[in-house]
Design an enzyme around this catalytic site. Sequence first.
Site, short mmCIF file in Angstrom:
data_model
loop_
_atom_site.label_atom_id
_atom_site.label_comp_id
_atom_site.label_asym_id
_atom_site.label_seq_id
_atom_site.Cartn_x
_atom_site.Cartn_y
_atom_site.Cartn_z
N LYS A 13 0.84 -1.22 0.00
CA LYS A 13 0.00 0.00 0.00
C LYS A 13 0.87 1.26 0.00
O LYS A 13 0.61 2.20 -0.74
CB LYS A 13 -0.92 0.03 1.24
CG LYS A 13 -1.82 -1.18 1.39
CD LYS A 13 -2.79 -1.03 2.55
CE LYS A 13 -2.14 -1.01 3.92
NZ LYS A 13 -1.50 -2.27 4.35
N ARG A 87 -9.42 0.75 9.24
CA ARG A 87 -9.05 -0.64 9.54
C ARG A 87 -10.15 -1.34 10.32
O ARG A 87 -10.00 -2.52 10.65
CB ARG A 87 -7.78 -0.66 10.38
CG ARG A 87 -6.47 -0.90 9.59
CD ARG A 87 -5.32 -0.76 10.54
NE ARG A 87 -4.13 -1.46 10.22
CZ ARG A 87 -3.05 -0.91 9.64
NH1 ARG A 87 -3.07 0.32 9.25
NH2 ARG A 87 -1.96 -1.63 9.46
N ARG A 126 12.18 -6.71 4.92
CA ARG A 126 11.97 -5.34 4.42
C ARG A 126 12.79 -4.29 5.15
O ARG A 126 12.94 -4.33 6.37
CB ARG A 126 10.47 -5.04 4.60
CG ARG A 126 10.05 -3.61 4.45
CD ARG A 126 8.57 -3.47 4.30
NE ARG A 126 7.82 -3.39 5.54
CZ ARG A 126 6.52 -3.10 5.62
NH1 ARG A 126 5.82 -2.90 4.51
NH2 ARG A 126 5.91 -3.04 6.79
N ARG A 161 11.52 -1.50 10.43
CA ARG A 161 10.48 -1.17 11.40
C ARG A 161 10.53 -2.14 12.57
O ARG A 161 10.71 -3.35 12.38
CB ARG A 161 9.11 -1.24 10.74
CG ARG A 161 8.77 0.03 10.00
CD ARG A 161 7.50 -0.08 9.23
NE ARG A 161 6.39 -0.66 9.96
CZ ARG A 161 5.14 -0.69 9.50
NH1 ARG A 161 4.87 -0.16 8.32
NH2 ARG A 161 4.17 -1.24 10.21
N ARG A 172 -0.46 -8.76 13.70
CA ARG A 172 -0.97 -7.78 12.73
C ARG A 172 -1.86 -8.47 11.71
O ARG A 172 -2.89 -7.94 11.31
CB ARG A 172 0.20 -7.05 12.04
CG ARG A 172 0.87 -6.03 12.96
CD ARG A 172 2.29 -5.71 12.56
NE ARG A 172 2.42 -4.94 11.34
CZ ARG A 172 3.56 -4.85 10.63
NH1 ARG A 172 4.66 -5.48 11.03
NH2 ARG A 172 3.59 -4.13 9.55
P1 AMP Z 1 1.02 0.36 9.16
O1 AMP Z 1 2.18 1.27 8.97
O2 AMP Z 1 -0.20 0.81 8.37
O3 AMP Z 1 1.37 -1.09 8.93
O4 AMP Z 1 0.59 0.47 10.69
C1 AMP Z 1 1.48 0.14 11.73
C2 AMP Z 1 0.70 -0.04 13.04
O5 AMP Z 1 0.05 1.18 13.39
C3 AMP Z 1 -0.40 -1.07 13.01
O6 AMP Z 1 0.08 -2.39 13.25
C4 AMP Z 1 -1.31 -0.59 14.15
O7 AMP Z 1 -0.73 -0.89 15.42
C5 AMP Z 1 -1.22 0.92 13.98
N1 AMP Z 1 -2.26 1.43 13.04
C6 AMP Z 1 -2.05 2.00 11.82
N2 AMP Z 1 -3.19 2.40 11.27
C7 AMP Z 1 -4.18 2.06 12.14
C8 AMP Z 1 -5.59 2.18 12.13
N3 AMP Z 1 -6.24 2.71 11.08
N4 AMP Z 1 -6.28 1.72 13.21
C9 AMP Z 1 -5.65 1.19 14.27
N5 AMP Z 1 -4.31 1.03 14.35
C10 AMP Z 1 -3.58 1.46 13.29
#
Ligand code: AMP
Length: 214
Positions: A13, A87, A126, A161, A172
């Site tokens: 994404k 989400r 990654r 990360r 996740r």
């Molecule tokens: P991402 O970078 O999108 O993979 O997000 C990393 C982490 O941030 C996720 O594993 C969640 O802990 C938190 N997170 C990101 N976006 C959301 C969301 N829309 N709702 C809840 N937690 C989120």
Amino acid sequence: MNIILLGPPGAGKGTQARYLVEERGMVQLSTGDMLREAKDSSSEMGRIVADVMARGALVTDEIVIGLIREKLDKTESNGFIFDGFPRTLAQADALNDLLCEKGKVLDAVIEMEVDDDALVARITARSTCAGCGEVYNDNTKPIPRNNFCTNCGAADSFVRRADDNEKSLKNRLMEYYKKTSPLIGYFYAKNQLSRVNGLLDMGVVKAEIAKVLK
Ligand code: AMP
């Protein structure tokens, strides 16, 4: 044009959002990036968020909806890419209300399909350039030997990360299937869903997305 990129962690994404920013001048709203920023601040919210993210759980709807509301209030654009948001069903409803308030519409939801084995392989290998977000992979696109990012030229800027490890990733993925995948049906029922195969080469995925947005 306002769109959602929907898909599990590692589906690509962020990479596709970056292409859309570069080529169409759209604005990427990544709740993951916003939360990582909050996490690095010394606020109380930052501490709570850091713990939740490290476990691979979801941050509360209230916090993420607040972050998105703030960004939409502050940013002028006719093209938002919602990356990693919504989400949950509650977040999807909140986004609908926020867009209505602003007189905006959601033009497309693009689901990026990838199977779990590919996700694990992608995520555990990654790293990302902190300067521009270019994504590298130990197996398929290793960090250049001279340590300069091939995209922006930054030196020694590669980061992994903290939540890109197998344990957090398992959580996740569980969170994705439990709380986020119901959104596929939600947007399908609203006739807003398109699907692309996220396993294809990133350039091919980009072309598939361009077809959807035509
Ligand atoms: P991402 O970078 O999108 O993979 O997000 C990393 C982490 O941030 C996720 O594993 C969640 O802990 C938190 N997170 C990101 N976006 C959301 C969301 N829309 N709702 C809840 N937690 C989120």
